[in-house]
Design an enzyme around this catalytic site. Structure first.
Site, PDB file in Angstrom:
ATOM      1  N   ALA A 128      28.467  37.089  53.202  1.00  0.00           N
ATOM      2  CA  ALA A 128      28.301  35.643  53.037  1.00  0.00           C
ATOM      3  C   ALA A 128      27.589  35.346  51.730  1.00  0.00           C
ATOM      4  O   ALA A 128      26.355  35.356  51.659  1.00  0.00           O
ATOM      5  CB  ALA A 128      27.525  35.065  54.225  1.00  0.00           C
ATOM      6  N   PRO A 132      29.533  25.933  49.682  1.00  0.00           N
ATOM      7  CA  PRO A 132      30.322  24.776  49.252  1.00  0.00           C
ATOM      8  C   PRO A 132      30.079  24.387  47.793  1.00  0.00           C
ATOM      9  O   PRO A 132      30.994  23.923  47.111  1.00  0.00           O
ATOM     10  CB  PRO A 132      29.865  23.675  50.212  1.00  0.00           C
ATOM     11  CG  PRO A 132      29.482  24.406  51.458  1.00  0.00           C
ATOM     12  CD  PRO A 132      28.864  25.683  50.974  1.00  0.00           C
ATOM     13  N   GLY A 133      28.865  24.601  47.308  1.00  0.00           N
ATOM     14  CA  GLY A 133      28.561  24.221  45.925  1.00  0.00           C
ATOM     15  C   GLY A 133      28.303  25.396  45.012  1.00  0.00           C
ATOM     16  O   GLY A 133      27.827  25.211  43.879  1.00  0.00           O
ATOM     17  N   ALA A 134      28.581  26.611  45.483  1.00  0.00           N
ATOM     18  CA  ALA A 134      28.302  27.795  44.666  1.00  0.00           C
ATOM     19  C   ALA A 134      29.335  28.869  44.968  1.00  0.00           C
ATOM     20  O   ALA A 134      29.266  29.522  46.005  1.00  0.00           O
ATOM     21  CB  ALA A 134      26.890  28.321  44.943  1.00  0.00           C
ATOM     22  N   GLU A 246      34.576  46.460  44.911  1.00  0.00           N
ATOM     23  CA  GLU A 246      35.298  45.308  45.452  1.00  0.00           C
ATOM     24  C   GLU A 246      36.472  44.950  44.554  1.00  0.00           C
ATOM     25  O   GLU A 246      37.592  44.713  45.033  1.00  0.00           O
ATOM     26  CB  GLU A 246      34.360  44.110  45.583  1.00  0.00           C
ATOM     27  CG  GLU A 246      35.059  42.849  46.057  1.00  0.00           C
ATOM     28  CD  GLU A 246      34.119  41.653  46.175  1.00  0.00           C
ATOM     29  OE1 GLU A 246      34.621  40.537  46.417  1.00  0.00           O
ATOM     30  OE2 GLU A 246      32.893  41.835  46.018  1.00  0.00           O
ATOM     31  N   GLN A 340      62.429  34.205  42.829  1.00  0.00           N
ATOM     32  CA  GLN A 340      63.542  33.582  42.112  1.00  0.00           C
ATOM     33  C   GLN A 340      64.838  34.359  42.309  1.00  0.00           C
ATOM     34  O   GLN A 340      65.917  33.773  42.449  1.00  0.00           O
ATOM     35  CB  GLN A 340      63.208  33.481  40.617  1.00  0.00           C
ATOM     36  CG  GLN A 340      64.204  32.699  39.783  1.00  0.00           C
ATOM     37  CD  GLN A 340      64.134  31.201  40.034  1.00  0.00           C
ATOM     38  OE1 GLN A 340      63.164  30.713  40.615  1.00  0.00           O
ATOM     39  NE2 GLN A 340      65.160  30.471  39.606  1.00  0.00           N
ATOM     40  N   GLY A 367      36.714  37.434  44.840  1.00  0.00           N
ATOM     41  CA  GLY A 367      36.225  38.630  44.158  1.00  0.00           C
ATOM     42  C   GLY A 367      35.892  38.383  42.703  1.00  0.00           C
ATOM     43  O   GLY A 367      35.637  39.322  41.938  1.00  0.00           O
ATOM     44  N   GLY A 368      35.863  37.116  42.304  1.00  0.00           N
ATOM     45  CA  GLY A 368      35.658  36.743  40.906  1.00  0.00           C
ATOM     46  C   GLY A 368      36.971  36.240  40.327  1.00  0.00           C
ATOM     47  O   GLY A 368      37.971  36.960  40.319  1.00  0.00           O
ATOM     48  N   GLU A 371      39.139  33.858  35.283  1.00  0.00           N
ATOM     49  CA  GLU A 371      38.332  33.347  34.168  1.00  0.00           C
ATOM     50  C   GLU A 371      37.002  34.085  34.070  1.00  0.00           C
ATOM     51  O   GLU A 371      36.532  34.397  32.958  1.00  0.00           O
ATOM     52  CB  GLU A 371      38.108  31.840  34.337  1.00  0.00           C
ATOM     53  CG  GLU A 371      39.350  30.988  34.160  1.00  0.00           C
ATOM     54  CD  GLU A 371      40.343  31.100  35.297  1.00  0.00           C
ATOM     55  OE1 GLU A 371      41.545  30.834  35.080  1.00  0.00           O
ATOM     56  OE2 GLU A 371      39.922  31.451  36.435  1.00  0.00           O
TER      57      GLU A 371
END
Length: 384
Positions: A128, A132-134, A246, A340, A367-368, A371
Site C-alpha cells: 500500500a 488518491p493524491g500521491a 518490481e 489490427q 510500477g512507475g 515518464e
C-alpha cells in the site's frame, strides 16, 4: 545465493511444464468467467501455494524452494504468454514485491509469521503505497503513523491496491515524521484482521478485470513498533532499493505478453482469408510481424541480461527502468498492431487479443510511469 540454489535448464523446463499443466487444468477453463465476474476466487491462491507456485525463491527454512529468481520469472512468463495478465499482476505483487520486502527487510519474527503462509497461499500479500493524491510522488503521501506508548496508530487511505480484496498482510508506507520529507516515511507490516482496517470496493478497471484492485482504509489501526519493516524513517530508501525487482518482473511480463500475442496473431493470419488468400500472405502482414518479432527478441536479450545481473545483486535502478520502459511501451505497440491484423474480430471480446490490448495499457503506468522511467534514465545521463 549459493551454487546449490541454481537449477539446471532441465529442472527449470520441467518446472515450466508442470506449471503449464496447472494453468491448463486450473485456469484456462475458468478465466473468461472470472473476467466477467471481475475477480478470481480466493481458492486459486491456495491451489497455487499447494502446488509450489508462490514465492519460490523464499529460503527453505521459511517453506520455499530457495530457488533462484529465474524460477520465479517462469511463473510470470507463463501467465503473461497465455494472456492471463491479471494473474501475472496479482501473483507478481505477492511473490516478487511483498515477499521480498519481508524477506529482505523483516525481523526474524516477521519472517516466521508471514513467509511460510505466503508460500502456502494461506496469506496473500499487498503493498500500500499509492494514495488518491500521491501516485509516483511518494513523498506526497498523507497516511500517517503516530507513536504513542510503544504503539503506532496508522490513519489514511490507499488506492489502486492490487490484491486489496484478498490480502492478509499489507506492507504499508506511512509518514512517521511529516517534517522530514523522504526520511520521514516508514514501512509497516499490517495484519488485515486488525480493528480499524477496512477494504473499500473492488475497483472497476479498463483491463485486468479479474484481478482485485481496491481502496484500503486505515482508521486508528494500531500496530506495535515490532511491525516496522526495515527501520524507522527508512521506508523511502527501502522502496527505492526494492524497485529494481518490481520493474524487472513487470518487464518480464510485458515481453512474454508480446510473445504470446504474436503467436496467437500468426495462428490467426494463417487461417483467415481475404481476397482468396491467407492474410499471412500479404506483404503488410508479413512485414508487420517481422518488425514486431525483431523488437521482441532484442528486448528479450536485454531482459535476460538484467535477470543475470539481478541474480548477482548487480541490477541498477537505471537498468531496471530501461527494461520496464522499453518492454511496456513495446507491449502496447504489439497489442495495437496485432489487434489490427485481426481486423473486426480483434475488436470482439471473444478473441483474446482484445483482452490483451486492454490489459497492456496499465503496464506503462503502475510500477512507475514511463515518464518517471525516462526521468530516472535521464538523471543518470545529464543529472537532475
Amino acid at each position: 545465493m549459493t551454487a546449490d540454489t541454481l537449477l539446471s535448464r532441465e529442472d527449470r523446463e520441467l518446472f515450466r511444464d508442470t506449471f503449464r499443466k496447472f494453468l491448463k487444468n486450473e485456469v484456462e477453463p475458468y478465466y473468461a468467467q472470472w473476467e466477467k465476474e471481475e475477480i478470481f476466487p480466493r481458492e486459486l491462491w491456495h491451489k497455487l501455494g499447494q502446488n509450489g507456485f508462490l514465492a519460490v525463491d523464499v529460503p527453505e527454512e521459511y517453506g520455499g524452494y530457495g530457488a533462484d529468481f529465474a524460477l520465479s520469472a517462469i511463473i510470470i512468463d507463463e501467465f503473461a504468454r497465455n494472456n492471463y495478465m491479471a494473474l501475472a499482476s496479482s501473483v507478481s505483487v505477492h511473490s516478487d514485491i511483498v515477499t521480498p520486502y519481508i524477506l529482505h527487510l523483516g525481523s526474524e519474527e516477521q519472517k516466521q509469521q508471514w513467509l511460510p503462509k505466503m508460500v502456502s497461499g494461506e496469506a496473500v500479500g499487498a503493498i500500500a503505497m499509492t494514495e488518491p493524491g500521491a501516485g509516483s510522488d511518494l513523498q506526497g503521501m498523507r497516511t500517517s503513523a503516530v507513536l504513542k506508548d510503544g504503539q503506532y496508530s496508522i490513519n489514511g487511505q490507499k488506492t489502486f491496491i492490487t490484491n486489496g480484496q484478498h490480502c492478509d498482510v499489507i506492507v504499508v508506507a506511512a509518514k512517521t515524521d511529516p517534517n522530514a520529507g523522504a526520511k520521514g516515511i516508514t514501512l509497516f507490516t499490517v495484519d488485515a484482521t486488525l480493528p480499524g482496517f477496512e477494504r473499500g470496493r473492488n475497483l472497476e478497471k479498463m483491463g485486468l478485470h479479474c484481478g482485485d484492485t481496491s481502496e484500503l482504509f486505515f482508521d486508528n489501526v494500531t500496530v506495535p513498533e515490532a511491525e516496522i519493516l526495515g527501520g524507522l524513517g527508512k521506508g523511502f530508501a527501502n522502496l527505492m532499493n526494492e524497485l529494481p525487482r518490481e520493474r524487472l518482473i513487470l518487464a518480464i511480463s510485458a515481453i512474454m505478453a508480446c510473445e504470446g500475442m504474436i503467436e496467437s496473431t500468426v495462428e490467426y493470419v494463417n487461417e483467415r482469408k481475404a481476397f482468396g488468400m491467407a492474410v499471412s500472405q500479404f506483404q503488410n502482414t508479413r512485414f508487420k510481424l517481422a518488425d514486431l518479432k525483431t523488437q521482441v527478441e532484442v528486448n528479450k536479450a536485454y531482459i535476460q541480461q538484467c535477470i543475470g545481473k539481478y541474480e548477482q545483486n548487480a541490477l541498477s535502478a537505471v537498468e531496471a527502468s530501461m527494461a520496464k520502459l522499453s518492454t511496456t511501451e513495446l507491449q502496447s505497440k504489439v497489442a495495437d498492431e496485432c489487434l489490427q491484423l485481426f481486423g473486426g474480430y480483434g475488436y470482439m471480446m471473444e478473441y483474446g487479443i482484445s483482452r490483451a490490448y486492454m490489459d497492456a495499457r496499465i503496464q506503462r503506468i503502475y510500477g512507475g510511469t514511463s515518464e518517471i522511467m525516462k526521468e530516472i534514465i535521464a538523471r543518470s545521463l545529464v543529472g537532475k
